[in-house]
Structures are given as structure tokens and as C-alpha cells.
Write an enzyme that holds these catalytic residues in place. Structure first.
Site, PDB file in Angstrom:
ATOM      1  N   SER A   1     -23.007 -71.171   7.568  1.00 53.96           N
ATOM      2  CA  SER A   1     -22.780 -72.462   6.918  1.00 53.96           C
ATOM      3  C   SER A   1     -21.793 -72.283   5.773  1.00 53.96           C
ATOM      4  CB  SER A   1     -24.088 -72.996   6.342  1.00 53.96           C
ATOM      5  OG  SER A   1     -24.502 -72.185   5.252  1.00 53.96           O
ATOM      6  N   ASP A   2     -21.143 -73.383   5.377  1.00 52.78           N
ATOM      7  CA  ASP A   2     -20.466 -73.352   4.092  1.00 52.78           C
ATOM      8  C   ASP A   2     -21.549 -73.355   3.009  1.00 52.78           C
ATOM      9  OD1 ASP A   2     -18.613 -73.326   2.062  1.00 52.78           O
ATOM     10  OD2 ASP A   2     -17.402 -74.974   2.853  1.00 52.78           O
ATOM     11  N   TRP A   3     -21.168 -73.031   1.803  1.00 56.14           N
ATOM     12  CA  TRP A   3     -22.116 -72.840   0.705  1.00 56.14           C
ATOM     13  C   TRP A   3     -22.614 -74.217   0.209  1.00 56.14           C
ATOM     14  CZ3 TRP A   3     -20.158 -69.009   2.983  1.00 56.14           C
ATOM     15  CH2 TRP A   3     -20.348 -67.673   2.597  1.00 56.14           C
TER      16      TRP A   3
END
Ligand code: BGC
Length: 787
Positions: free
Chosen positions: A323-325
Site C-alpha cells: 500500500s501507499d503510506w
């Protein structure tokens, strides 16, 4: 101070001199980690790194022991076995607890005064995932990004080599240079102790105001896909995992955490998704990062269509989706939709892939097989890229002088000469007075902000410009254009003026033999440029200087396209982008003709915002929590395709770029290679100096309609001595001749006539053309002919 928005910090008022930059920031998590902008240094010293160092040393020992241990005991360490076999063997040896440790990523920096950096993470790094030492499997150490080894906000940033911006690299149209740049930044990542590089940003430029355009590769799927693929191959040549991102349609920063990107499957497959598909096929990245936004109503990181459907099933992606952060919103939905690893969980509301996932597997809401698949994919990437056999360790030697030259070579080939009236450039030797104005050109070249920011080894020569906190600080790479100009004009008086007062700057420019005015536009992650205009009254500055001296050359240090109301008054314009560690030197070498410019625009420069599919940016930068949709009604007609379709005349077309020499095209012929359309033609350097050209092949259907009148179908970078010619052969990917059919998941080439244009840019009225006849052809979802 207005409470603004970002995944990282609250940012203060943002200006370069004192400019009110209206920008959009995203959700507030609220850390405010001020970074003394001058702080630098190669190593991140001190206590903070000790635990990580100890862990890496232990891992190196483990890897050594593991190598020596009989493969029979740990057969997955046998490098002679294929990666998928090794992944299966390692998975089978794991406890449930060990499996779960792979899918939960930790942030590598303190977060929002709420959580502390994981002690084993490298300081101020993007992330850490625990390994399983018992089985000889190392931890994952993650760093951003596409311009080099970045540092998260912290008091002692790592100084590393910065490439020029992604758009600059793409403007070279030279995949070999993108590969070299990738190999260089990957080597610095490895020497810094990282084995995962969050690089390979290939979001298509749909919005010229997007604050992250400088991290990406422009508006065309073929060009962007080819260039980012080359970069990823270079990075992974260091036995690292690279990360293709941000999947998908993450085309603006305003409202990025909430916005719903609306686009139909057919259009998406022929534009944004096609760029990703090309990268995947050509570079085989170990991981893919799903983006913040929603796509057609569903968050990208829990989007079954996107992750399970397009990426894993249709394209056969074998690696893992991280995932992106701060992009995860659920446990069961995300796990079932195909997310394999939650990154920097501190940015999310909860450890969705921690205890919650353990429980969901235990009670059957997420099948055990799904958890096993997540881990298998991560292990596969580690084995396939050689991460296990080649353990990383912090403190490796870095040859900064050599790496800076790699960056400089990229910058030199990526700068685009937009205008050169009366051959104003190259500057003539013998000039007695040269005036250099603006943009801190006395000390350095501008960098973009956010997670991709690479701190200069020698420190920031212009500290204190706001925002000081993330996505700041505003940083300049200390490669001084002024000094590089002075070095090339030893007999001249070279004067610098800061350009803050246009009247005084114009006065200084009067009567000079050469005037070079620098203009800049700082943007960064989590914000978009408010408009296409240069900020800080710089248009007035350039206009006043150009009026005072008709020989004025404008050098633009911008993320992407800007308007140029003073264009007619200026003599020459050089688009220098964010030019990286050797940027000042690169600019001077072009101005003086040591390097013949050969960059070509990877994105259209509009004449006004009214020409864009969305004249006004969607969303409200002041209210980032309000959900909204962005209707990508232009579909696959992105960039020059939209301009063609609407008949808009841009300020500068896609593909445009001048040289100090001239090139001519001839002998355009068509042929076939393995059932694919092939084109042959001759390129001749018709001028007096050596130079590099980018012949561009566009295809336009004659008896039917595509999303737009024509598409870029092939290109080549050609290096020619004066008077020399070269025969070029290019083969066309059949998907670029087809329409995608969502229902049957096939690409369909219609039988009929197509015009082939061999052009200098997308608006070249003098393009060579031929007509080719193509038979009907049906291709599978990956562009392979159906039997
Ligand atoms: C960015 C990513 C980056 C990640 C880790 C996010 O804010 O969108 O591109 O890799 O942070 O720093």
C-alpha cells in the site's frame, strides 16, 4: 497558521521569496519535524542507526551461514532453484506468526509524536518489514524514490546524489540514460543499506498542475512506460526490489486521500493502465504500490478490479502489492482485493494487517490461502531479485563525483530548448558582460518537495525558505549555474542579480551582451500548483528584463508546464526542469554549446488553462476531507491526444525540442516483423554540428476513429555527426494500433488504412507520411495475437 494537510506533517505558509503559494495539501496527520535545511552528510550517524546496523550485520552473518548450511536443511536458499519454488519452500517452513510479520510494514521515522520509528528500521527511512532470521530471510529496508535515495524529515538527512526530475529523464527519450540513472540510484540505495526502492512512478500526466508530475514520466503511455521500465531495470540490476507506483489514476494531489477517479475500463486500459502494463512487461518490478485515491468508487488498495483483476489475473503480476503510506482502509476487503502488504501502518487508522488480519484468518473471513499468497509473493520478489543472496549493509562506499556525472549526463540530455530566435544560443564567445538573474542561480538549482526529496551531499545552499516542514524543506542542489557560466566566460564580467525587484533587474540587464534570467516553480507531494502561471511575480520579472534587453534567454526550473506571457519578447527559452545534483553545470554546458540540446517535451505545454479537460482543478485544497469525484471524461485522450481532438493549439506541443543543428527525415517505408508493423526511415543531420535527434512515429487511423486523431507509436534517440545519416527501424506494439474491448478483454485492430507520420513533434506540419493497410487482428489482454 492554517491547518493543512499531509500524510507527513503540517506545513506552514509556503513561499520561495515570500510568495503566497496557494496549494492543496492533503489530510492532516500533523507531525512538524523541522529540518535544518543545511544539515547534510553522507552517513546517518549516531545512536539511532545502531540497532539497524546491528540487525544488518546479523543478517549478513545469517546469509553467510545460510549459504554454508546444507541446502537440504534450507532448500529455499539454493539459488539454483527457480524463485517460485524457493518461495514455496520457504513459505512451507514458516509459522503463522512469521507469515504475519511479512505483511505489516513499519514507518522508518517517528510519526506525529504518536509512534516511534521501529528500532530496526534505518533512521528517517520510508519503512521496515521484519525478516525471519531463523530461516535466513532478511528484513526489508525501504527507501524512496525515483530521483535517488531520499530521507524522511529528520535532523540529519542522508546526503545522496539526485537525478534530475522524472520529467527531465523522460525528456531525454533515451531509455539507456534512464537505465544508467536507475542503476546509479539503486547502487546508492544498496550502499545505504536499503533493499527496496520505492521507485518507478508512472502515473500519466493528466493534470499539468499536479504537484508530483516531476516524479513521473509525462503524458504518453509508450514513452512513460518505456522510460520508467528502463529505470526500474537499472535499479533492480543492484539486486533490489523496485516499486512501480502509484497504481492507479493518482493524477492530482489535491484531495488525493479522498478523491474518486472516474474513468471507464476501456479508456483506462488504453492510457494510464497501458503505461503500467508496459513497465510490468519490460521491467518485471518486484512490487507495485497501490495509490491513495479511489477508482470508480473503491479505494485503490482494496480494489478487486485493479489488484486481483487487472494486475494479477490479466497481466500475471507475480510480485507483491504494497500500500501507499496511509492508503489502507480495511482488513478483509483489502486482503481479499489483492493487497499483500500494509506499508508504514502508522499512517493508517489501524494495524489492518496486524492482529486484525490474524483474527480474520483465524475466523475464516480471510482464507489462509490468501495470507499464504501474500507471503509467497513477497518471498518470490526477494528471491527473483536476488535480495536474499546479496544482503545489504549500511555504510557502503559511494563515489559521489562519478554519480553526479551520471545525473548531469541525464540532465544535459533532458533539457529542452523551447525557443531559440536568431540562434541566440549557444552564447557567443567574446561576450564582455553577462547578467544572470533570479532563482538563486548564484548558488544552485531547485528540487521538488515531498517523500522523493534527495538531500544534497554538501547541504542546502538556500536554507530557510518555507515550507520548512514536509513536503518541504525547499532545497536547492548546490550546483551553481552562475559559477559554471563564469568558468566558461573567463574574459567576461558576469554579474548576478537576485531578481526580486524587476525594475532593478531590468536596469542591470541593459546593454549586456547576454542576459540569462532564471525562473522557478516549487511544488511537492501533497500539493498542486494553484495555476499554470509562474509564481512570485516572475512573469513581470522576465517581461521587464526581456524588454530591457532583447537578447534575454529564459531558463525555467519548473516541475512541468507553465504559461509564458513574455515568450514573444524573449530570445530563447530553455526548459531545465528540476535539474538534480549536476544541474548548474548541465545548464551552462548547454548555454555555451558544449552540449547540443536534445531533450523533447514529454508533455504538452498548454497556451491556457481553458484548453485543459479540467480548466479548474477539482477539489478544495482548504478542505481536504470532503470527498469528491474527478471525472476523467477525456478518457484515453490524454495530453496531446486531447489537444489534437479538440483542435487546440498548445504553447509547445508534445515532442517539441530544438537543437543547435537540424535533422531531416527520408525514405519512410513500412514492413512486417513477426506479424507486427515495422517502419524504416533515414535520419540525417543536415547542420554543422553533431547532435542527437528524436524521430517520432505517430499513427492515425483513416477509416475509423480512435480516442484521438493519432497516437505515438514509436521513437528512437539518434546520435549523428554533421552530415551523417542513419537508417532506423522501429517495430510497433500492436496495442498502439488497436482499440481495447472491455467485454472480451481483447485488443482489436480494425482492417483498413492507417496514416503513419514521421515527425519532429506531435504538431509537426511537415511530417513525412505514408499510408499502410492493416488486416483485422485480435489480440489478448496482453497484446499477444489470439490463435
Ligand atoms: C508517497 C509514496 C512514498 C511513500 C513512502 C507516500 O506519501 O505517496 O510515493 O513512497 O509515501 O514515503
Amino acid at each position: 497558521m492554517e491547518q493543512v494537510a499531509s500524510a507527513r506533517s503540517a506545513a506552514g505558509p509556503r513561499h520561495l521569496h515570500a510568495r503566497p503559494v496557494a496549494i492543496a495539501l492533503a489530510l492532516a496527520f500533523g507531525i512538524a519535524a523541522a529540518v535544518p535545511a543545511s544539515a547534510a552528510g553522507q552517513a546517518l550517524a549516531g545512536q539511532a542507526g545502531q540497532a539497524a546496523l546491528a540487525e544488518q550485520a546479523e543478517q549478513a552473518k545469517q546469509a553467510e551461514r545460510a549459504k554454508q548450511a546444507a541446502p537440504a536443511a534450507r532448500p529455499w536458499l539454493d539459488a539454483a532453484l527457480p524463485a517460485d519454488r524457493r518461495a514455496a519452500l520457504a513459505l512451507a517452513a514458516m509459522t503463522q506468526e512469521e507469515k504475519l510479520s511479512w505483511v505489516l510494514g513499519h514507518f522508518g521515522s517517528d510519526f506525529a509524536n504518536k509512534t516511534k520509528r521501529h528500532p530496526a528500521a534505518l533512521p528517517y527511512s520510508a519503512g521496515y518489514i521484519a525478516g525471519v532470521p531463523r530461516l535466513g530471510l532478511p528484513a526489508l529496508f525501504e527507501t524512496d524514490a525515483g530521483l535517488g535515495v531520499a530521507t524522511q524529515a529528520g535532523p540529519t538527512p542522508r546526503g545522496r546524489t539526485s537525478l534530475p526530475s522524472g520529467l527531465a529523464t523522460t525528456a531525454t527519450w533515451n531509455p539507456a540514460l534512464a537505465y544508467q540513472g536507475g542503476a546509479m540510484i539503486g547502487s546508492e540505495a544498496r550502499a545505504s543499506g536499503f533493499n527496496v526502492m520505492l521507485a518507478g512512478g508512472v502515473n500519466l500526466q493528466r493534470e499539468p498542475r499536479n504537484g508530483r508530475n516531476f516524479e513521473y514520466a509525462g503524458e504518453d503511455p509508450l514513452l512513460a512506460g518505456s522510460m520508467v521500465a528502463a529505470q526500474i531495470k537499472g535499479i533492480q540490476s543492484n539486486h533490489l526490489i523496485a516499486t512501480m507506483k502509484h497504481f492507479a489514476v493518482n493524477a492530482q494531489e489535491t484531495g488525493r486521500f479522498v478523491l474518486d477517479a472516474r474513468i471507464d475500463d476501456t479508456s483506462n486500459r488504453m492510457s494510464d493502465l497501458l503505461a503500467f502494463q508496459f513497465v510490468l512487461e519490460q521491467a518485471n518490478p518486484g512490487s507495485v504500490m497501490c495509490s491513495y485515491n479511489r477508482l470508480n468508487g473503491v479505494y485503490a488498495c482494496e480494489n478487486d478490479y485493479l489488484l486481483n483483476g487487472v494486475l494479477k489475473k490479466d497481466w500475471g503480476f507475480k510480485g507483491y502489492v504494497m500500500s501507499d503510506w496511509g492508503a489502507v482502509h480495511s482488513t478483509v476487503e483489502a486482503a481479499k482485493a489483492g493487497l499483500d502488504q500494509q506499508s508504514g501502518w502508522e499512517f493508517d487508522k489501524s494495524q489492518y494487517f496486524g492482529g486484525a488480519l490474524e483474527e480474520a484468518v483465524a475466523n475464516g473471513h480471510v482464507p489462509q490461502a490468501r495470507l499464504d499468497d501474500m507471503v509467497y509473493r513477497i518471498l518470490w520478489a526477494m528471491f527473483d531479485k536476488g535480495v536474499v543472496e546479496n544482503p545489504v549493509a549500511e555504510g557502503g562506499a559511494i563515489d559521489f563525483a562519478a554519480n553526479r556525472l551520471v545525473s548531469q549526463a541525464d540532465a544535459e540530455e533532458g533539457m529542452v530548448l523551447l525557443k531559440n530566435a536568431n540562434s541566440t544560443l549557444p552564447l557567443k564567445s567574446g561576450a564582455r558582460k553577462i547578467v544572470v538573474i533570479g532563482a538563486h542561480a548564484d548558488v544552485g538549482v531547485l528540487a521538488g518537495g515531498g517523500s522523493s526529496l534527495v538531500y544534497p551531499v554538501e547541504g542546502n545552499p538556500v536554507p530557510g525558505i518555507e515550507p520548512l516542514t514536509w513536503p518541504g524543506p525547499v532545497v536547492y542542489h548546490p550546483s551553481s549555474p552562475l559559477k559554471a557560466i563564469q568558468a566558461r566566460a573567463p574574459g567576461a564580467q558576469v554579474i548576478y542579480h537576485d531578481g526580486l525587484d524587476p525594475v532593478a533587474a531590468a536596469k542591470a540587464a541593459e546593454g549586456a551582451d547576454a542576459v540569462i534570467v532564471f525562473a522557478q516553480q516549487w511544488v511537492g507531494e501533497a500539493l498542486d500548483a494553484v495555476s499554470l502561471a509562474l509564481p512570485d511575480n516572475q512573469d513581470a520579472l522576465v517581461a521587464a528584463v526581456a524588454k530591457a534587453n532583447p537578447k534575454t534567454v529564459v531558463v525555467l526550473e519548473t516541475s512541468g508546464p507553465v504559461l509564458m506571457p513574455w515568450l514573444d519578447q524573449s530570445a530563447a527559452v530553455l526548459q531545465a526542469w528540476y535539474a538534480g545534483s549536476g544541474g548548474g553545470e548541465a545548464i551552462a554546458r548547454i548555454l555555451f554549446g558544449e552540449v547540443n540540446p536534445s531533450g523533447h517535451l514529454p508533455a504538452t505545454f498548454p497556451a491556457s488553462a481553458s484548453q485543459l479537460p479540467r480548466p479548474v482543478l477539482d477539489g478544495d485544497p482548504k478542505n481536504e476531507k470532503v470527498r469528491f469525484a474527478v471525472d476523467y471524461h477525456e478518457g484515453a485522450a490524454v495530453g496531446y491526444k486531447w489537444f489534437d481532438l479538440k483542435g487546440h493549439k498548445p504553447l509547445f506541443p508534445f515532442g517539441h525540442g530544438l537543437s543547435y543543428t537540424t535533422f531531416a527525415y527520408s525514405d519512410l517505408k513500412s514492413g512486417q516483423q513477426d506479424g507486427k508493423l515495422q517502419l524504416r526511415f533515414k535520419v540525417t543531420n543536415t547542420g554543422a554540428v553533431a547532435g542527437k535527434d528524436v524521430p517520432q512515429v505517430y499513427v492515425a487511423p483513416l477509416g475509423m476513429k480512435w480516442e484521438a486523431p493519432k497516437r505515438l507509436a514509436a521513437f528512437e534517440k539518434v546520435d549523428l555527426a554533421p552530415g551523417a545519416s542513419r537508417e532506423v527501424t522501429v517495430t510497433i506494439d500492436p496495442r498502439l494500433l488497436a482499440l481495447y474491448d472491455s467485454r472480451s478483454k481483447t485488443w482489436r485492430i480494425a482492417a483498413g488504412s492507417y496514416k503513419v507520420l514521421l515527425a519532429h513533434d506531435a504538431a509537426d506540419a511537415g511530417a513525412r507520411t505514408i499510408t499502410v493497410k492493416l488486416p483485422k487482428q485480435v489480440l489478448n489482454v496482453n497484446g499477444k495475437p489470439l490463435k
